[in-house]
Design a protein around this motif. Structure first.
Motif, PDB file in Angstrom:
ATOM      1  N   THR A   1      40.775 -33.848 -18.174  1.00 10.93           N
ATOM      2  CA  THR A   1      42.280 -34.714 -18.204  1.00 10.93           C
ATOM      3  C   THR A   1      43.099 -33.899 -19.454  1.00 10.93           C
ATOM      4  O   THR A   1      44.189 -33.822 -19.295  1.00 10.93           O
ATOM      5  CB  THR A   1      42.155 -36.198 -18.379  1.00 10.93           C
ATOM      6  OG1 THR A   1      41.779 -36.500 -19.526  1.00 10.93           O
ATOM      7  CG2 THR A   1      41.189 -36.497 -17.362  1.00 10.93           C
ATOM      8  N   LEU A   2      42.306 -33.340 -20.473  1.00 11.58           N
ATOM      9  CA  LEU A   2      43.055 -33.023 -21.731  1.00 11.58           C
ATOM     10  C   LEU A   2      43.686 -31.650 -21.328  1.00 11.58           C
ATOM     11  O   LEU A   2      44.699 -31.230 -21.647  1.00 11.58           O
ATOM     12  CB  LEU A   2      42.067 -32.638 -23.023  1.00 11.58           C
ATOM     13  CG  LEU A   2      41.427 -34.085 -23.335  1.00 11.58           C
ATOM     14  CD1 LEU A   2      40.664 -33.845 -24.550  1.00 11.58           C
ATOM     15  CD2 LEU A   2      42.771 -35.099 -23.736  1.00 11.58           C
ATOM     16  N   VAL A   3      42.790 -30.765 -20.636  1.00  9.75           N
ATOM     17  CA  VAL A   3      43.195 -29.505 -20.255  1.00  9.75           C
ATOM     18  C   VAL A   3      44.426 -29.520 -19.335  1.00  9.75           C
ATOM     19  O   VAL A   3      45.463 -28.899 -19.369  1.00  9.75           O
ATOM     20  CB  VAL A   3      42.209 -28.684 -19.443  1.00  9.75           C
ATOM     21  CG1 VAL A   3      42.595 -27.302 -18.838  1.00  9.75           C
ATOM     22  CG2 VAL A   3      41.273 -28.260 -20.575  1.00  9.75           C
ATOM     23  N   GLN A   4      44.389 -30.825 -18.455  1.00  4.66           N
ATOM     24  CA  GLN A   4      45.636 -31.045 -17.405  1.00  4.66           C
ATOM     25  C   GLN A   4      46.784 -31.320 -18.181  1.00  4.66           C
ATOM     26  O   GLN A   4      47.961 -31.357 -17.582  1.00  4.66           O
ATOM     27  CB  GLN A   4      45.098 -32.140 -16.582  1.00  4.66           C
ATOM     28  CG  GLN A   4      45.837 -32.493 -15.396  1.00  4.66           C
ATOM     29  CD  GLN A   4      45.225 -33.574 -14.500  1.00  4.66           C
ATOM     30  OE1 GLN A   4      44.197 -33.792 -14.724  1.00  4.66           O
ATOM     31  NE2 GLN A   4      46.063 -34.388 -13.810  1.00  4.66           N
ATOM     32  N   ASN A   5      46.669 -31.748 -19.339  1.00  4.11           N
ATOM     33  CA  ASN A   5      47.692 -32.446 -20.313  1.00  4.11           C
ATOM     34  C   ASN A   5      48.492 -33.499 -19.690  1.00  4.11           C
ATOM     35  O   ASN A   5      49.526 -33.623 -19.617  1.00  4.11           O
ATOM     36  CB  ASN A   5      48.676 -31.030 -20.427  1.00  4.11           C
ATOM     37  CG  ASN A   5      49.857 -31.501 -21.524  1.00  4.11           C
ATOM     38  OD1 ASN A   5      49.504 -31.962 -22.497  1.00  4.11           O
ATOM     39  ND2 ASN A   5      50.902 -30.859 -21.582  1.00  4.11           N
TER      40      ASN A   5
ATOM     41  N   VAL B   1      31.936 -42.527 -24.647  1.00  6.98           N
ATOM     42  CA  VAL B   1      32.939 -42.315 -23.560  1.00  6.98           C
ATOM     43  C   VAL B   1      34.279 -42.965 -24.068  1.00  6.98           C
ATOM     44  O   VAL B   1      35.432 -42.555 -24.092  1.00  6.98           O
ATOM     45  CB  VAL B   1      32.503 -42.717 -22.395  1.00  6.98           C
ATOM     46  CG1 VAL B   1      33.612 -42.836 -21.611  1.00  6.98           C
ATOM     47  CG2 VAL B   1      31.473 -41.787 -21.784  1.00  6.98           C
ATOM     48  N   MET B   2      33.981 -44.421 -24.550  1.00  6.16           N
ATOM     49  CA  MET B   2      35.141 -45.281 -24.746  1.00  6.16           C
ATOM     50  C   MET B   2      35.500 -44.749 -26.327  1.00  6.16           C
ATOM     51  O   MET B   2      36.793 -44.829 -26.354  1.00  6.16           O
ATOM     52  CB  MET B   2      34.716 -46.711 -25.088  1.00  6.16           C
ATOM     53  CG  MET B   2      34.152 -47.403 -23.636  1.00  6.16           C
ATOM     54  SD  MET B   2      35.682 -47.224 -22.491  1.00  6.16           S
ATOM     55  CE  MET B   2      36.967 -48.047 -23.372  1.00  6.16           C
ATOM     56  N   ASP B   3      35.099 -44.259 -27.049  1.00  6.55           N
ATOM     57  CA  ASP B   3      35.588 -43.687 -28.474  1.00  6.55           C
ATOM     58  C   ASP B   3      36.441 -42.632 -28.183  1.00  6.55           C
ATOM     59  O   ASP B   3      37.500 -42.408 -28.676  1.00  6.55           O
ATOM     60  CB  ASP B   3      34.521 -43.286 -29.341  1.00  6.55           C
ATOM     61  CG  ASP B   3      33.775 -44.259 -30.111  1.00  6.55           C
ATOM     62  OD1 ASP B   3      34.253 -45.628 -30.053  1.00  6.55           O
ATOM     63  OD2 ASP B   3      32.784 -44.117 -30.621  1.00  6.55           O
ATOM     64  N   THR B   4      35.922 -41.623 -27.098  1.00  8.88           N
ATOM     65  CA  THR B   4      36.678 -40.712 -26.523  1.00  8.88           C
ATOM     66  C   THR B   4      38.103 -40.939 -25.923  1.00  8.88           C
ATOM     67  O   THR B   4      38.996 -40.401 -26.266  1.00  8.88           O
ATOM     68  CB  THR B   4      35.840 -39.685 -25.582  1.00  8.88           C
ATOM     69  OG1 THR B   4      34.839 -39.287 -26.410  1.00  8.88           O
ATOM     70  CG2 THR B   4      36.524 -38.421 -25.289  1.00  8.88           C
ATOM     71  N   LEU B   5      38.174 -41.942 -25.369  1.00  9.03           N
ATOM     72  CA  LEU B   5      39.424 -42.304 -24.600  1.00  9.03           C
ATOM     73  C   LEU B   5      40.092 -42.932 -25.647  1.00  9.03           C
ATOM     74  O   LEU B   5      41.508 -42.628 -25.761  1.00  9.03           O
ATOM     75  CB  LEU B   5      39.016 -43.575 -23.506  1.00  9.03           C
ATOM     76  CG  LEU B   5      38.415 -42.730 -22.029  1.00  9.03           C
ATOM     77  CD1 LEU B   5      37.955 -44.062 -21.270  1.00  9.03           C
ATOM     78  CD2 LEU B   5      39.372 -41.815 -21.354  1.00  9.03           C
ATOM     79  N   ALA B   6      39.839 -43.957 -26.372  1.00  6.28           N
ATOM     80  CA  ALA B   6      40.590 -44.397 -27.505  1.00  6.28           C
ATOM     81  C   ALA B   6      40.961 -43.383 -28.355  1.00  6.28           C
ATOM     82  O   ALA B   6      42.232 -43.515 -28.942  1.00  6.28           O
ATOM     83  CB  ALA B   6      39.666 -45.512 -28.107  1.00  6.28           C
ATOM     84  N   HIS B   7      40.172 -42.581 -28.957  1.00  2.82           N
ATOM     85  CA  HIS B   7      40.773 -41.231 -29.768  1.00  2.82           C
ATOM     86  C   HIS B   7      41.744 -40.529 -29.055  1.00  2.82           C
ATOM     87  O   HIS B   7      42.917 -40.207 -29.775  1.00  2.82           O
ATOM     88  CB  HIS B   7      39.823 -40.270 -29.970  1.00  2.82           C
ATOM     89  CG  HIS B   7      39.955 -39.440 -30.991  1.00  2.82           C
ATOM     90  ND1 HIS B   7      40.323 -39.350 -32.226  1.00  2.82           N
ATOM     91  CD2 HIS B   7      40.135 -38.002 -30.693  1.00  2.82           C
ATOM     92  CE1 HIS B   7      40.485 -38.405 -32.849  1.00  2.82           C
ATOM     93  NE2 HIS B   7      40.423 -37.169 -31.758  1.00  2.82           N
ATOM     94  N   ILE B   8      41.792 -40.236 -27.633  1.00  4.32           N
ATOM     95  CA  ILE B   8      42.918 -39.492 -27.159  1.00  4.32           C
ATOM     96  C   ILE B   8      44.125 -40.453 -26.877  1.00  4.32           C
ATOM     97  O   ILE B   8      45.191 -39.939 -27.205  1.00  4.32           O
ATOM     98  CB  ILE B   8      42.385 -39.188 -25.859  1.00  4.32           C
ATOM     99  CG1 ILE B   8      41.508 -37.835 -25.852  1.00  4.32           C
ATOM    100  CG2 ILE B   8      43.529 -38.665 -24.756  1.00  4.32           C
ATOM    101  CD1 ILE B   8      40.588 -38.059 -24.419  1.00  4.32           C
ATOM    102  N   ASN B   9      44.006 -41.522 -26.520  1.00  2.00           N
ATOM    103  CA  ASN B   9      45.177 -42.611 -26.703  1.00  2.00           C
ATOM    104  C   ASN B   9      45.814 -42.668 -27.750  1.00  2.00           C
ATOM    105  O   ASN B   9      47.069 -42.724 -27.889  1.00  2.00           O
ATOM    106  CB  ASN B   9      44.428 -44.005 -26.269  1.00  2.00           C
ATOM    107  CG  ASN B   9      45.568 -45.069 -26.506  1.00  2.00           C
ATOM    108  OD1 ASN B   9      45.449 -45.790 -27.639  1.00  2.00           O
ATOM    109  ND2 ASN B   9      46.666 -45.072 -25.641  1.00  2.00           N
TER     110      ASN B   9
END
Length: 280
Positions: A166-170, A191-199
């Motif tokens: 999804t990051l590559v997808q921008n 996984v939740m850390d990753t989603l929160a970090h992106i958010n």
């Protein structure tokens, strides 16, 4: 300000007398992180699939917009939904990776809406595109697995690869359908850390469907709760009570999360508020 997600009057019937969604209204602002809660069959997954334009709603006065662009209206998918969907990252419960292909190739699939058809068919990506994919894998902490087959990764690692896609997808919006349902506690945390970090760092709106109430409280400031296809709660996660959970799940709340005096016990401070540690 244009909402990241805007839903009005959304209903969906799959069989006579049963509505999977019943007049759902929802708005999500850019940069929000929202948990969808509810028992199995409450409509969480169905709602997410409608937001992405995978499923058309019942005929009637309704619409779904993402980033101000129409996904569907009055039970009809918009003819140019593919263009809108290119801005929506969808994280499935079962990862949706091709096991025999390298992790980096699975991640670069996120570029397909912007890559010519002949290159996508041949899986031919330029060096600069591969670099973007590697940066995405590094952000979710698994760049050292880039050349391995996806099937060799653990469940949690595969889910983080799906998030890297999804990051590559921008993507401007990420929809995650029970992304930790089949994972162990440590993989779930990563996984939740990753989603929160992106958010937090990319200001991407994230809507994540969860069964784990404690996880919702820890990571999502806002909760939208569904029961029998209707929104029965939309507000701060901290304001959820024992009686609300009983209404949602019809279960002993102690099995879901400890409570004191009818109030949910506060969860530890979220790792989402801290720099994400490098994932193993």
């Amino acid at each position: 300000m244009i909402d990241a997600i805007e839903v009005r009057g959304l209903s969906k019937s799959f069989r006579a007398g049963h509505k999977a969604l019943d007049e759902v209204n929802l708005s999500v602002a850019p940069g929000e992180m929202v948990a969808l809660l509810g028992a199995s069959g409450s409509g969480k997954s169905t709602l997410l699939r409608h937001l992405a334009g995978f499923v058309a709603a019942d005929r009637g006065d309704s619409y779904v917009r993402v980033n101000g662009r129409e996904v569907q209206r009055n039970g009809r998918i918009h003819p140019k939904v593919r263009q809108v969907r290119a801005e929506i990252g969808f994280v499935f419960q079962q990862f949706n990776l091709v096991g025999r292909l390298p992790v980096i190739t699975n991640v670069l699939v996120g570029m397909l809406p912007r890559v010519p058809m002949w290159r996508s068919l041949l899986r031919h990506f330029r060096h600069d595109e591969v670099r973007v994919g590697m940066e995405a894998l590094a952000q979710v902490g698994i760049d050292h697995y880039a050349r391995q087959r996806a099937s060799t990764l653990s469940g949690g690692q595969q889910q983080r690869a799906a998030i890297a896609r999804t990051l590559v997808q921008n993507a401007g919006v990420i929809l995650a359908d029970e992304p930790i349902a089949s994972l162990d506690p440590e993989s779930s945390r990563k996984v939740m850390d990753t989603l929160a970090h992106i958010n937090r760092t990319r200001k991407v709106a994230v809507v994540v469907s969860l069964h784990q109430v404690d996880v919702a409280l820890r990571y999502c400031p806002r909760v939208v709760a569904l029961r029998h296809g209707r929104v029965v709660y939309d507000g701060p996660a901290a304001a959820l009570t024992e009686s609300m959970l009983r209404q949602l799940y019809g279960a002993d709340v102690a099995e879901l999360l400890p409570v004191e005096g009818g109030r949910l016990v506060a969860s530890p401070p979220s790792l989402a508020a801290q720099p994400m540690a490098a994932a193993a």
